[in-house]
Design an enzyme around this catalytic site. Structure first.
Site, mmCIF file in Angstrom:
data_model
loop_
_atom_site.group_PDB
_atom_site.id
_atom_site.type_symbol
_atom_site.label_atom_id
_atom_site.label_comp_id
_atom_site.label_asym_id
_atom_site.label_seq_id
_atom_site.Cartn_x
_atom_site.Cartn_y
_atom_site.Cartn_z
ATOM 1 N N ASP A 178 0.832 -1.203 0.000
ATOM 2 C CA ASP A 178 0.000 0.000 0.000
ATOM 3 C C ASP A 178 0.872 1.261 0.000
ATOM 4 O O ASP A 178 1.857 1.346 0.739
ATOM 5 C CB ASP A 178 -0.871 -0.026 1.272
ATOM 6 C CG ASP A 178 -1.866 1.120 1.335
ATOM 7 O OD1 ASP A 178 -2.875 1.040 0.623
ATOM 8 O OD2 ASP A 178 -1.627 2.078 2.087
ATOM 9 N N GLU B 280 1.401 -0.359 -5.143
ATOM 10 C CA GLU B 280 0.336 0.598 -5.447
ATOM 11 C C GLU B 280 0.913 1.996 -5.582
ATOM 12 O O GLU B 280 0.531 2.908 -4.867
ATOM 13 C CB GLU B 280 -0.715 0.574 -4.314
ATOM 14 C CG GLU B 280 -1.965 1.376 -4.602
ATOM 15 C CD GLU B 280 -2.370 2.335 -3.483
ATOM 16 O OE1 GLU B 280 -1.657 2.440 -2.474
ATOM 17 O OE2 GLU B 280 -3.410 2.974 -3.639
HETATM 18 C C1 NOJ Z 1 -4.453 3.187 -0.599
HETATM 19 C C2 NOJ Z 1 -5.655 2.334 -0.342
HETATM 20 O O1 NOJ Z 1 -6.054 1.745 -1.544
HETATM 21 C C3 NOJ Z 1 -6.730 3.219 0.245
HETATM 22 O O2 NOJ Z 1 -7.934 2.511 0.373
HETATM 23 C C4 NOJ Z 1 -6.253 3.754 1.568
HETATM 24 O O3 NOJ Z 1 -7.213 4.658 2.066
HETATM 25 C C5 NOJ Z 1 -4.909 4.466 1.429
HETATM 26 N N1 NOJ Z 1 -3.962 3.725 0.642
HETATM 27 C C6 NOJ Z 1 -4.277 4.698 2.757
HETATM 28 O O4 NOJ Z 1 -3.778 3.481 3.273
#
Ligand code: NOJ
Length: 536
Positions: free
Chosen positions: A208, A250
């Site tokens: 993430d 991501e």
């Molecule tokens: C990316 C995640 O996909 C999202 O859902 C989240 O709110 C943020 N990162 C913070 O962790």
């Protein structure tokens, strides 16, 4: 070791995989408490195997106060009791592996919950060894060049904590303090977390928010060299524990910045192609392949052992961070006419409503997803064309209970109260739109997707082949040629509502249609598509 075959190609598993994002809370409730759970997911593994899923990506499963649906973790080495136990998780891994599927989970490196014992200790005592786990300031004036990500809720990346007597740094909600990756103890703590899950047998992580690990004055505090140094160290460590484990990152960034996350094939194995996703919708809206073509022309080649992750929708808003302000406005006007459909820099709607529940457009979008580049990631519920509920807060409108059948609560749960209401309207409501009904209907989206995924599996070049977009005169035609050492494939897609006839300059050979027995005469109905193998 299985013998490689067409349906089980040699090579890197993630280059041939179909990913499926599971929102565990929304999937299936086994114990009647109104929340989906691990034993519930285990009961539905056959369904996912039959869809053709190779790897499950589970949103955060850890203990959390859930101010950000679990992306605010308060214990990295546990399971949120609402989901089950560590033994349940081990059983999930066993059962998935027995069915030939892998499991990865979200790993949030960048920040913890403010309820995490590290943060609680850090704020309570300046001399605590945990104080240095977070980023503090007396003034909250540093790093002014870092943008705010949750623009609808946060006004600063600094929040004053009266207990600590200082400001702390956070790129997301103020309940998610950023960890300080300049601290060797933090760097080590996250390696320990990875080891804990790899020892249990997990197949990797969806990493993430990796761009934000470090802060440096005078920069955007994104994509810093220090971040890449740490991620490479993380990769080396993970690979040492399990050479097959996957890091799916991501980094929501432009292609020229994303490419850095692959390193020389020694950083992340995969990264989501964020800039491509909105351009698929833009091309559909304009009946013109130009937006897709432009971003792919700007997309560098990957190291041989890497792969893009492609997707149409996920659990977040359809992000418009990676488009120009003009395109963002166009996309909002076209796909989110109602203000409530907009969130931060994006659109909080599901796939089917975005495409006006038009079966032809929904299938065309999947044809593009399955043939363009990369490994496709499906979002739970989109395989049956589920709707959304824009009146729920934050991104919860695209996280409603999975619709299994027409019985009360959509067959999701036996509880009188659910974590979120089921979709019950006339068009997308569970009484009409559910898995059971679609399983019985040979022409349903679900059965169609099962068939096209099974077809894709027979042609490995869709996973690992190079991509060439053919220069068709007609701008509404997206023609993709995929080639690896042994196979040449072609997918043609009509982005417009009107039928189109076109010609293609192809190498010599015979075209074998892969989806049905239509002749290869390049007459496509509105939103039509066809896939071929080019036989010598
Ligand atoms: C990316 C995640 O996909 C999202 O859902 C989240 O709110 C943020 N990162 C913070 O962790």
């Amino acid at each position: 070791m299985k013998t490689p075959s067409k349906s089980n190609p040699q090579g890197l598993w993630y280059q041939h995989a179909i990913f499926y994002e599971v929102n565990l809370r929304a999937f299936y409730d086994s114990n009647g408490d109104g929340h989906g759970d691990l034993p519930g997911l285990i009961q539905k593994l056959d369904y996912l195997r039959d869809l053709g899923v190779d790897c499950l990506w589970l949103m955060p499963i850890y203990p959390s106060p859930r101010h950000d649906d679990g992306y605010d973790i308060s214990d990295y080495c546990g399971i949120d009791p609402v989901f089950g136990t560590l033994d349940d998780f081990k059983q999930l891994l066993d059962e998935a592996h027995q069915r030939g599927m892998r499991v990865i989970t979200d790993l949030v490196l960048n920040h913890t919950s403010d309820q995490h014992p590290w943060f609680q200790a850090a704020r309570a005592d300046r001399n605590s060894p945990y104080r240095g786990y977070y980023v503090w300031s007396d003034t909250g004036q540093e790093y002014k060049d870092a943008r705010i990500i949750f623009t609808d809720t946060e006004t600063s990346n600094w929040t004053f904590d009266p207990v600590a007597g200082q400001y702390f740094w956070h790129r997301f909600y103020k309940t998610q303090p950023d960890l300080n990756f300049d601290s060797p103890a933090v760097q080590q703590a996250m390696l320990d977390v990875a080891k804990f899950w790899l020892d249990l047998g997990i197949d990797g992580f969806r990493v993430d928010a990796p761009p934000y690990l470090f802060e440096r004055e005078g920069t955007s505090c994104e994509n810093l060299p220090e971040t890449h140094t740490y991620l490479k160290k993380f990769r080396t460590f993970v690979e040492f524990q399990n050479p097959e484990a996957l890091l799916l990152s991501e980094a929501n960034q432009w292609p020229e910045d994303v490419i850095e996350y692959f390193g020389n094939g020694d950083e992340m194995h995969m990264n989501f192609h964020f800039p491509l996703m909105p351009r698929i919708f833009q091309s559909l809206a304009l009946a013109d392949r130009a937006p897709i073509e432009e971003i792919l022309a700007r997309t560098p080649a990957l190291p041989a052992n890497c792969q893009w992750a492609t997707f149409l929708r996920c659990h977040d808003e359809l992000t418009l961070e990676m488009v120009t302000p003009e395109v963002r406005q166009f996309m909002w006007n076209f796909y989110a006419p109602e203000p409530r459909m907009r969130l931060n820099m994006g659109i909080r709607r599901r796939l089917a409503p975005l495409l006006e529940n038009d079966p032809a457009r929904i299938r065309l979008a999947h044809s593009i997803l399955l043939t363009l580049i990369g490994s496709p990631t499906l979002y739970y519920g989109d395989e049956i064309g589920m709707g959304d509920n824009i009146w729920l807060e934050d991104r919860n409108g695209v996280r409603t209970p999975m619709q299994w059948n027409a019985s009360p609560n959509a067959g999701f749960s036996a509880s009188p109260t659910l974590y979120a209401p089921v979709i019950a309207d006339d068009v997308y409501g569970y009484r009409r739109l559910n898995v059971e009904a679609q399983e019985k209907d040979p022409d349903s989206l679900l059965n169609w997707l099962r068939r096209v995924i099974a077809t894709r599996r027979l042609y490995p070049a869709f996973g690992d082949g190079t991509l060439t977009l053919l220069p068709v005169q007609n701008p509404a035609i997206l023609a993709c040629m995929r080639q690896n050492g042994t196979q040449t494939l072609l997918a043609v897609n009509n982005l417009s509502a009107a039928p189109q006839t076109f010609s293609l300059d192809l190498p010599d050979g015979k075209l074998k249609p892969l989806l049905d027995d239509q002749p290869a005469d390049f007459n496509l109905p509105g939103y039509g598509f066809q896939w071929y193998e080019l036989l010598p």
